[in-house]
Write a protein that holds these residues in place. Structure first.
Motif, short mmCIF file in Angstrom:
data_model
loop_
_atom_site.label_atom_id
_atom_site.label_comp_id
_atom_site.label_asym_id
_atom_site.label_seq_id
_atom_site.Cartn_x
_atom_site.Cartn_y
_atom_site.Cartn_z
N MET A 49 -63.12 -47.25 -57.34
CA MET A 49 -62.53 -46.31 -58.68
C MET A 49 -61.84 -45.17 -58.63
SD MET A 49 -65.94 -44.49 -60.78
CE MET A 49 -65.10 -43.35 -61.85
N ARG A 50 -61.14 -44.67 -59.36
CA ARG A 50 -60.15 -43.53 -59.21
C ARG A 50 -61.18 -42.06 -59.03
NH1 ARG A 50 -55.52 -43.12 -58.90
NH2 ARG A 50 -55.11 -41.01 -59.79
N ARG A 51 -60.97 -40.92 -57.92
CA ARG A 51 -62.19 -40.13 -57.88
C ARG A 51 -62.11 -39.73 -59.11
NH1 ARG A 51 -62.18 -38.46 -51.20
NH2 ARG A 51 -62.11 -39.80 -51.21
N ASP A 52 -60.26 -39.53 -59.86
CA ASP A 52 -60.06 -38.65 -60.92
C ASP A 52 -60.65 -38.57 -62.12
OD1 ASP A 52 -58.51 -40.04 -61.36
OD2 ASP A 52 -56.89 -38.76 -61.19
N GLU A 53 -61.29 -40.17 -62.54
CA GLU A 53 -61.78 -40.88 -63.32
C GLU A 53 -63.72 -41.05 -63.07
OE1 GLU A 53 -60.15 -44.39 -64.07
OE2 GLU A 53 -58.12 -43.63 -65.14
N PHE A 54 -63.84 -40.33 -62.18
CA PHE A 54 -65.69 -40.07 -61.68
C PHE A 54 -65.90 -38.83 -63.04
CE2 PHE A 54 -69.33 -39.48 -59.56
CZ PHE A 54 -69.97 -40.52 -59.71
N ILE A 55 -67.06 -39.35 -63.84
CA ILE A 55 -68.14 -38.83 -64.85
C ILE A 55 -69.34 -38.33 -63.59
CG2 ILE A 55 -69.48 -38.89 -66.43
CD1 ILE A 55 -67.26 -40.57 -67.79
N ASP A 56 -68.64 -37.38 -63.83
CA ASP A 56 -69.67 -36.34 -62.76
C ASP A 56 -71.31 -35.48 -63.44
OD1 ASP A 56 -71.72 -34.97 -61.11
OD2 ASP A 56 -69.85 -33.75 -59.74
N ALA A 57 -71.86 -36.06 -63.38
CA ALA A 57 -72.99 -35.55 -64.72
C ALA A 57 -73.64 -34.61 -63.82
CB ALA A 57 -74.10 -36.51 -64.39
N ALA A 87 -70.92 -36.22 -69.25
CA ALA A 87 -71.93 -37.13 -68.52
C ALA A 87 -72.44 -37.79 -69.49
CB ALA A 87 -73.98 -36.47 -68.19
N ILE A 88 -72.94 -39.54 -68.78
CA ILE A 88 -73.36 -40.47 -69.50
C ILE A 88 -74.65 -40.34 -68.68
CG2 ILE A 88 -73.40 -43.12 -70.02
CD1 ILE A 88 -70.02 -43.08 -69.85
N PHE A 89 -75.97 -41.25 -69.44
CA PHE A 89 -77.19 -40.78 -69.00
C PHE A 89 -77.75 -42.74 -69.79
CE2 PHE A 89 -77.51 -36.56 -69.59
CZ PHE A 89 -77.56 -36.03 -68.06
N HIS A 90 -78.09 -43.36 -68.04
CA HIS A 90 -78.84 -44.72 -68.47
C HIS A 90 -80.04 -44.09 -68.15
CE1 HIS A 90 -79.45 -49.35 -67.02
NE2 HIS A 90 -79.58 -49.26 -68.04
N ASN A 91 -81.34 -44.31 -69.21
CA ASN A 91 -82.28 -43.97 -69.13
C ASN A 91 -83.16 -45.23 -69.12
OD1 ASN A 91 -82.17 -41.56 -70.37
ND2 ASN A 91 -82.01 -42.02 -73.23
N THR A 92 -83.40 -45.18 -67.70
CA THR A 92 -84.04 -46.40 -67.01
C THR A 92 -85.83 -45.73 -66.66
OG1 THR A 92 -83.11 -45.89 -64.33
CG2 THR A 92 -81.99 -47.54 -66.92
#
Lengths: 397, 397
Positions: A174-182, A289-294
């Protein structure tokens, strides 16, 4: 030398052989290079594959965990190998939905690893599992979710594997500038939760919200002596004294639901990919941020950000499966929240101005969504959850 | 319903829960898209990651198999967790050296998946395993072998895993015009074998040649009642009547070698990457196939090519480990050749004009190599192996 690790532990989850936070694993990987975005939801490395400085690459491995042990039980009881198709979905979604959290949109390249006890798992089960991978990819393709199976390995490992283990690996660029960094999750943002239970437009049956996490607790607190006696190969002999302490038979009805207990447990892990891809297309800059509650359940967010206080005061209704586990397991609310998704498995942390749009996209797929909380400034990382009239406080290690 | 697959089988290997050819798995994957180069040693797909029509991408998954069960035994006996470092190498090389066979030169992106029984495997073992991945990458870097760890997953799966399972996945991208497609292996080419035993310049100790394949046979034909009684968690209870039928204790000396039996078994799987990368740099156009003799042992080549007859008349000397297994196991030569590498694990099938150069590169790394056979025209796919004065014939299914 004394064999390692056979001492007694106070905690029931640990007694059953699951270390919820895995501190020893955390120590083992403490010195590993954290990649391009330390503290992000997934590790990204430079684009060593194609050499673009504007891109990064991620590889992500996970699997269906001990849920496959319960699928094995159901397979033996019914003779229907199709139960393993859903295990393929579980194994895939544990990777796919983690990768959504950093904003990856695919194509997602998939490899699978199956380990089986040949004495227990015949070819039809392997066939169903491999079909499951293909069917899940086909089902999601119309929604722009591009999963590309790259083959895999099926190994006969009876001396290691009691029944069957289903792992997957996904590679994505993926593009680095599209990376979502929590690690940069923003105070002032709201948390939109998306329901784990119900039936999405892209699903062909009702889902209990079970997911893939907490299955050691789930299996052993719901089911009882009948399963234990008939399927000793479905649990570790080392935990026999804490195995299957529940009072239920597999076909007992789940109160408040049309499913049996074992059906509810074996619902495949919902993917949020069709929803998140559309949200990313329109709202990405407004998402911190997006979280996946695993693993960690509702406390997953505690691993991310700096000087933040997460406040979750408006959780979604507890799905019948988790409500019943709460009733019969003897687990405290604090532990339940740390083990299960408890009703929503993905959280989009976004500017309040786009929350309605995020919610609208989810609902357009008939997945319920609502603002379940917010991110405040804090010291270190902490979390408050309002649950059934109480407020529970959690602090990051 | 009767539980599946618990019948009795004539074949000892099958009785021990390993299907050497996995016909049911072959059927399960019969309808899967074979990728860009059907019949090649590894499956390649279009470069969905970067979109270049001149490139392809491969993902490859495999692991250390039941060798980790024996490492667990040794760990318990000695208390030294470093034995798991070598298991990391086994897990990696099973992927890396397969990918060499299609001419991939890296960078190789690595993800690992560890499943453990927390009651048996403490953190120091996980630490050693993860260190092993890093150390192996560091050791090979000076030889131009670019392994990039991308993280992984360690899961507590005691209800599925008796001790510990160590799997890996590698992703690599390469030019399509450099792809070595074993389906086009050329009659007239010779087969250069490269020794699995000895000590290469890039290895820090003597290697028995054990590799990672055949460990169910190896463990149960060498070791006996002592291991069985002390480590029941190291084998499937379903195979108890055929488990550990050997007469040896782990520390018995291996005849003709300075190692004990268990040390010889646990030698890490040699990689041929430093050698093959150099051979590819100078001889690639003259190579029609490279085979990695893993599952299927010396008959691996039978899976590749059309209308070819492989003739192997000049195998390398049998390493002491396999010679001893031959003496004590009761396995027929035919079966030994189908299970173990028997002395060389990689075969470069090349124009006779470059054979000396290929051999020279291997020997420059102090890995013995020689022309062990040739490819002739044939009908279908067949193989003749001259072994200890006999000629054994094999035909592809």
């Amino acid at each position: 030398m004394k064999k390692p690790g056979l001492g007694t532990d106070a905690d029931l989850y640990l007694q059953r052989g699951v270390s919820a936070r895995k501190p020893d694993v955390q120590r083992a990987i403490a010195n590993i290079d954290p990649g391009l975005f330390p503290g992000a939801f997934c590790k990204a490395i430079p684009d060593y594959l194609a050499g673009s400085p504007e891109h990064c690459v991620l590889m992500h491995s996970d699997g269906a965990g001990t849920k496959s042990s319960l699928a094995y039980v159901q397979y033996c009881r019914t003779g229907d190998a199709r139960v393993f198709r859903d295990i393929a979905q579980d194994s895939l979604v544990m990777n796919l939905d983690d990768l959504l959290c950093v904003g990856a949109t695919g194509p997602f390249l998939v490899s699978n690893t199956i380990g089986r006890n040949l004495k227990r798992i015949p070819g039809e089960a392997i066939k169903a599992l491999i079909e499951g991978y293909e069917m899940f990819a086909d089902k999601l393709a119309p929604y722009g979710v591009d999963l590309r199976p790259c083959g895999g390995e099926t190994a006969d490992l009876g001396d290691l594997v009691r029944t069957i283990i289903a792992d997957s690996c996904i590679t994505v660029r993926m593009r680095r500038d599209e990376f979502i960094d929590a690690s940069k999750v923003k105070p002032g943002h709201v948390i939109v939760g998306m329901a784990s239970a119900g039936q999405a437009t892209y699903e062909d049956k009702l889902n209990s919200g079970a997911g893939t996490n907490g299955f050691t607790a789930l299996r052993h607190s719901l089911f009882g002596a009948e399963v234990k006696a008939e399927f000793p190969e479905s649990f570790a002999p080392e935990i026999s004294d804490v195995a299957y302490l529940g009072s239920h038979r597999p076909d007992d009805p789940l109160p408040g639901c049309s499913m049996t207990l074992i059906e509810a447990c074996l619902c495949p892990t919902r993917t949020y990919a069709p929803i998140v891809l559309r949200i990313l297309a329109s709202c990405r800059p407004a998402i911190s941020a997006i979280f996946h509650n695993t693993g960690g359940g509702q406390t997953k967010c505690l691993g991310f950000g700096s000087d933040v206080h997460y406040v979750k005061e408006n959780l979604m209704p507890l799905p019948p499966l988790f409500a019943h586990v709460r009733t019969v397991s003897g687990m405290k609310d604090r532990e339940l929240l740390q083990v299960f998704n408890m009703g929503h498995r993905v959280e989009v942390v976004c500017d309040p101005g786009v929350a309605d749009e995020v919610i609208g996209v989810a609902r357009s797929f008939e997945v319920d969504a609502q603002i379940i909380g917010r991110v405040e400034s804090g010291s270190g990382r902490s979390l408050t959850i309002a649950f059934d009239g109480s407020r529970l406080e959690f602090v990051a290690d």
